[in-house]
Design a protein around this motif. Structure first.
Motif, PDB file in Angstrom:
ATOM      1  N   GLU A  92       0.824  -1.214   0.000  1.00 37.22           N
ATOM      2  CA  GLU A  92       0.000   0.000   0.000  1.00 37.22           C
ATOM      3  C   GLU A  92       0.859   1.265   0.000  1.00 37.22           C
ATOM      4  OE1 GLU A  92      -3.547   2.281   0.100  1.00 37.22           O
ATOM      5  OE2 GLU A  92      -3.281   0.117  -0.207  1.00 37.22           O
ATOM      6  N   CYS A  93       2.027   1.204   0.624  1.00 31.54           N
ATOM      7  CA  CYS A  93       2.897   2.385   0.724  1.00 31.54           C
ATOM      8  C   CYS A  93       3.650   2.694  -0.566  1.00 31.54           C
ATOM      9  CB  CYS A  93       3.913   2.182   1.853  1.00 31.54           C
ATOM     10  SG  CYS A  93       3.222   2.187   3.522  1.00 31.54           S
ATOM     11  N   ILE A  94       3.823   1.706  -1.426  1.00 26.37           N
ATOM     12  CA  ILE A  94       4.718   1.864  -2.581  1.00 26.37           C
ATOM     13  C   ILE A  94       4.330   3.044  -3.455  1.00 26.37           C
ATOM     14  CG2 ILE A  94       5.482   0.800  -4.746  1.00 26.37           C
ATOM     15  CD1 ILE A  94       5.417  -1.909  -3.305  1.00 26.37           C
ATOM     16  N   GLN A  95       3.100   3.063  -3.929  1.00 26.49           N
ATOM     17  CA  GLN A  95       2.676   4.098  -4.871  1.00 26.49           C
ATOM     18  C   GLN A  95       2.761   5.488  -4.248  1.00 26.49           C
ATOM     19  OE1 GLN A  95      -1.391   3.795  -6.308  1.00 26.49           O
ATOM     20  NE2 GLN A  95      -0.772   4.432  -8.350  1.00 26.49           N
ATOM     21  N   THR A  96       2.298   5.631  -3.016  1.00 24.07           N
ATOM     22  CA  THR A  96       2.299   6.941  -2.365  1.00 24.07           C
ATOM     23  C   THR A  96       3.711   7.461  -2.159  1.00 24.07           C
ATOM     24  OG1 THR A  96       0.236   6.408  -1.220  1.00 24.07           O
ATOM     25  CG2 THR A  96       1.531   8.228  -0.338  1.00 24.07           C
ATOM     26  N   PHE A  97       4.604   6.615  -1.666  1.00 29.68           N
ATOM     27  CA  PHE A  97       5.953   7.074  -1.360  1.00 29.68           C
ATOM     28  C   PHE A  97       6.759   7.373  -2.630  1.00 29.68           C
ATOM     29  CE2 PHE A  97       6.782   5.726   3.291  1.00 29.68           C
ATOM     30  CZ  PHE A  97       5.515   6.176   3.642  1.00 29.68           C
ATOM     31  N   LEU A  98       6.571   6.576  -3.664  1.00 29.95           N
ATOM     32  CA  LEU A  98       7.254   6.859  -4.931  1.00 29.95           C
ATOM     33  C   LEU A  98       6.734   8.144  -5.566  1.00 29.95           C
ATOM     34  CD1 LEU A  98       7.522   3.321  -6.600  1.00 29.95           C
ATOM     35  CD2 LEU A  98       9.349   4.649  -5.529  1.00 29.95           C
ATOM     36  N   HIS A  99       5.427   8.379  -5.460  1.00 29.18           N
ATOM     37  CA  HIS A  99       4.847   9.608  -5.996  1.00 29.18           C
ATOM     38  C   HIS A  99       5.240  10.830  -5.172  1.00 29.18           C
ATOM     39  CE1 HIS A  99       1.418   7.670  -8.571  1.00 29.18           C
ATOM     40  NE2 HIS A  99       2.621   7.472  -9.064  1.00 29.18           N
ATOM     41  N   LEU A 100       5.452  10.640  -3.887  1.00 27.69           N
ATOM     42  CA  LEU A 100       5.912  11.746  -3.042  1.00 27.69           C
ATOM     43  C   LEU A 100       7.274  12.242  -3.516  1.00 27.69           C
ATOM     44  CD1 LEU A 100       4.731  13.179  -0.523  1.00 27.69           C
ATOM     45  CD2 LEU A 100       6.128  11.664   0.884  1.00 27.69           C
ATOM     46  N   LYS A 101       8.163  11.312  -3.835  1.00 24.73           N
ATOM     47  CA  LYS A 101       9.480  11.684  -4.364  1.00 24.73           C
ATOM     48  C   LYS A 101       9.350  12.357  -5.724  1.00 24.73           C
ATOM     49  CE  LYS A 101      13.978   9.733  -5.662  1.00 24.73           C
ATOM     50  NZ  LYS A 101      13.983  10.058  -7.094  1.00 24.73           N
ATOM     51  N   LYS A 102       8.484  11.822  -6.567  1.00 27.40           N
ATOM     52  CA  LYS A 102       8.290  12.399  -7.900  1.00 27.40           C
ATOM     53  C   LYS A 102       7.733  13.820  -7.804  1.00 27.40           C
ATOM     54  CE  LYS A 102       6.839   9.653 -11.191  1.00 27.40           C
ATOM     55  NZ  LYS A 102       5.986   8.866 -12.144  1.00 27.40           N
ATOM     56  N   LEU A 103       6.828  14.045  -6.866  1.00 24.86           N
ATOM     57  CA  LEU A 103       6.250  15.383  -6.663  1.00 24.86           C
ATOM     58  C   LEU A 103       7.314  16.372  -6.204  1.00 24.86           C
ATOM     59  CD1 LEU A 103       3.601  17.084  -6.532  1.00 24.86           C
ATOM     60  CD2 LEU A 103       3.419  16.377  -4.133  1.00 24.86           C
ATOM     61  N   LEU A 104       8.181  15.950  -5.288  1.00 26.62           N
ATOM     62  CA  LEU A 104       9.272  16.802  -4.821  1.00 26.62           C
ATOM     63  C   LEU A 104      10.171  17.227  -5.980  1.00 26.62           C
ATOM     64  CD1 LEU A 104      10.498  15.227  -1.462  1.00 26.62           C
ATOM     65  CD2 LEU A 104      10.157  17.660  -1.873  1.00 26.62           C
ATOM     66  N   GLU A 105      10.498  16.277  -6.832  1.00 21.96           N
ATOM     67  CA  GLU A 105      11.376  16.576  -7.964  1.00 21.96           C
ATOM     68  C   GLU A 105      10.695  17.506  -8.964  1.00 21.96           C
ATOM     69  OE1 GLU A 105      14.160  12.604  -8.236  1.00 21.96           O
ATOM     70  OE2 GLU A 105      12.208  12.567  -9.218  1.00 21.96           O
ATOM     71  N   PHE A 106       9.416  17.269  -9.223  1.00 25.16           N
ATOM     72  CA  PHE A 106       8.705  18.077 -10.214  1.00 25.16           C
ATOM     73  C   PHE A 106       8.578  19.535  -9.762  1.00 25.16           C
ATOM     74  CE2 PHE A 106       4.767  19.950 -11.829  1.00 25.16           C
ATOM     75  CZ  PHE A 106       4.903  19.783 -13.190  1.00 25.16           C
ATOM     76  N   LEU A 107       8.155  19.748  -8.533  1.00 25.22           N
ATOM     77  CA  LEU A 107       7.927  21.116  -8.048  1.00 25.22           C
ATOM     78  C   LEU A 107       9.235  21.855  -7.797  1.00 25.22           C
ATOM     79  CD1 LEU A 107       4.923  20.623  -5.593  1.00 25.22           C
ATOM     80  CD2 LEU A 107       4.898  21.489  -7.941  1.00 25.22           C
ATOM     81  N   SER A 108      10.278  21.122  -7.442  1.00 29.58           N
ATOM     82  CA  SER A 108      11.572  21.767  -7.203  1.00 29.58           C
ATOM     83  C   SER A 108      12.399  21.867  -8.479  1.00 29.58           C
ATOM     84  CB  SER A 108      12.373  20.968  -6.155  1.00 29.58           C
ATOM     85  OG  SER A 108      11.665  20.894  -4.939  1.00 29.58           O
ATOM     86  N   LYS A 109      11.937  21.175  -9.533  1.00 26.53           N
ATOM     87  CA  LYS A 109      12.643  21.151 -10.814  1.00 26.53           C
ATOM     88  C   LYS A 109      14.070  20.643 -10.675  1.00 26.53           C
ATOM     89  CE  LYS A 109       9.869  24.921 -12.720  1.00 26.53           C
ATOM     90  NZ  LYS A 109       9.850  26.273 -13.311  1.00 26.53           N
ATOM     91  N   LYS A 110      14.229  19.713  -9.715  1.00 28.80           N
ATOM     92  CA  LYS A 110      15.534  19.101  -9.487  1.00 28.80           C
ATOM     93  C   LYS A 110      15.330  17.631  -9.165  1.00 28.80           C
ATOM     94  CE  LYS A 110      18.356  22.953  -7.772  1.00 28.80           C
ATOM     95  NZ  LYS A 110      19.243  23.389  -6.645  1.00 28.80           N
ATOM     96  N   SER A 111      16.067  16.778  -9.852  1.00 28.08           N
ATOM     97  CA  SER A 111      16.013  15.353  -9.552  1.00 28.08           C
ATOM     98  C   SER A 111      17.066  15.001  -8.508  1.00 28.08           C
ATOM     99  CB  SER A 111      16.254  14.522 -10.817  1.00 28.08           C
ATOM    100  OG  SER A 111      15.243  14.763 -11.769  1.00 28.08           O
ATOM    101  N   PHE A 112      16.817  13.903  -7.798  1.00 26.50           N
ATOM    102  CA  PHE A 112      17.840  13.399  -6.875  1.00 26.50           C
ATOM    103  C   PHE A 112      17.765  11.875  -6.898  1.00 26.50           C
ATOM    104  CE2 PHE A 112      14.035  14.269  -4.366  1.00 26.50           C
ATOM    105  CZ  PHE A 112      13.917  13.177  -3.523  1.00 26.50           C
ATOM    106  N   PRO A 113      18.859  11.196  -6.538  1.00 24.06           N
ATOM    107  CA  PRO A 113      18.935   9.736  -6.675  1.00 24.06           C
ATOM    108  C   PRO A 113      17.850   9.018  -5.909  1.00 24.06           C
ATOM    109  CG  PRO A 113      21.119  10.674  -6.235  1.00 24.06           C
ATOM    110  CD  PRO A 113      20.128  11.781  -6.048  1.00 24.06           C
TER     111      PRO A 113
END
Length: 407
Positions: free
Chosen positions: A386-407
């Protein structure tokens, strides 16, 4: 964490003082509120709402701060109506709470649509990551029990050996179109989960072999390691600063979250979630008198059943104090509650100008809502899935709004 375990947050729980008007009614507050032993008792504080903002119909409703503790670690649900904050009467699945939060936080419709498309559309590599996580959480990390007392050390030993083996990685990768990428994802995930298993082993040995009590800090470290398996940047302990909220001229409130999730490389703090960790969950039987008293208070709250009265107030207080550092501005933020090994996602959604009005000491028919998800136990297979989708999307949201990717 409890006030006893978080000394910066409990050193002086002094209620902000306001001049008393003749129209104010007497406030019913237990005598131990400001006593040295107050943390060891179950406090029920009744805040003066004789002129409560909830009952006013005029354009400006003053915020009444009398007897609201300075430190949010002492807040309960009774504080929330004073600040025009409602608790949602439903608690959806974790990912639904996340999506609803995103829809509210992102004011720009175009950007909001881009984010929703980002979550729906997946390229081959993103789909591979999800499949790898599902496979590992179900078939490699096979732990499936309700709490740590049911965990067996020999079972953890087998899982650790499995995680260090290359056989299962090669078997799965051979069926993949991108074998190299698949192996890289598995190796990284196995390495991080091995650290999670080591922490779990430490906790089980302490509890079962040495007869020692598992501390709240151990649960906190366990969740931090779990979050890091999704490559989330989570700061905890001494890395987390105090956050404060000023209401009007004489109300200053302080919060110290147990952890925060943010982008690792942005120049300013952009918090995506505020994390609070508790040792117990509301349905746990325990011989500890302090916890028994706390549970007795929590039974008075009807909804959500898995988030007690004290925890609701404390968690909202932390999010509110940290709101100026939110990645989404003053429209709100996400929260994560960890009770033992059970994880709940929350979204704090504020009306436009709510925070600014609150700082000025007036709420002009503006309010906020906190929504809690259903809880997921990360010791159980379905909880981890249940946590997989939410936590992966949380990281993706951080990268999108900050316009910076991280490992």
């Amino acid at each position: 964490m409890t006030p006893e375990d978080c000394s910066p947050d409990t050193s002086s729980c002094v209620s902000p003082q306001k001049k008393r008007n003749h129209s104010d009614t007497e406030t019913d507050i237990t005598s131990e509120t400001d006593s040295p032993d107050s943390d060891r008792q179950c406090k029920r504080v009744h805040y003066d709402q004789s002129e409560s903002s909830l009952s006013r119909t005029d354009s400006e409703s003053p915020v009444f701060l009398k007897n609201i503790p300075k430190y949010t670690s002492k807040w309960t649900e009774e504080v929330l109506p004073c600040l025009r904050i409602q608790v949602a009467q439903d608690f959806p699945d974790m990912h639904n709470v996340f999506l609803q939060g995103c829809l509210h936080f992102i004011a720009d419709p175009t950007k909001c649509a881009e984010i929703m498309d980002l979550f729906v559309s997946k390229n081959d590599n993103e789909q591979m990551v999800i499949e790898c996580f599902r496979h590992v959480m179900q078939n490699v990390f096979t732990l499936h029990c309700d709490d740590i007392s049911n965990v067996k050390l020999d079972e953890l030993g087998k899982m650790e050996n499995m995680l260090t083996s290359r056989e299962w990685i090669d078997n799965f990768a051979e069926r993949s179109q991108n074998k190299k990428f698949c192996r890289r994802v598995f190796k990284d995930l196995a390495k991080k989960l091995q650290q999670f298993v080591w922490q779990l082993m430490h906790m089980v040995r302490k509890s079962q072999n040495q007869g020692k009590e598992i501390s709240e800090g151990m649960y906190q470290e366990l969740f931090v390691l779990f979050a890091k398996t999704f490559n989330l940047n989570i700061l905890s302990g001494s890395n987390v600063e105090k956050y404060s909220l000023d209401i009007g001229d004489d109300g200053r409130f302080v919060a110290v979250p147990d952890a925060v999730i943010c982008h690792p490389t942005t120049e300013e703090d952009n918090l995506c979630a505020v994390v609070e960790v508790k040792k117990y969950w509301s349905d746990e039987e325990t011989s500890n008198q302090t916890v028994r008293s706390l549970r007795k208070c929590e039974r008075k709250i009807s909804n959500p059943l898995h988030v007690g009265s004290d925890l609701q107030g404390q968690h909202v207080g932390q999010i509110l104090c940290a709101l100026p550092y939110s990645l989404f501005g003053e429209r709100g933020n996400f929260g994560i509650l960890v009770q033992g090994t059970k994880v709940t996602i929350s979204s704090f959604k504020a009306d436009n100008s709510y925070y600014k009005n609150l700082q000025n000491g007036f709420l002009m028919k503006k309010g906020a809502t906190i929504t809690f998800s259903k809880e997921c136990n990360i010791l159980r297979k379905e909880g981890r899935i249940e946590c997989i989708q939410t936590f992966l999307h949380l990281k993706k949201l951080l990268e999108f709004l900050s316009k910076k990717s991280f490992p």
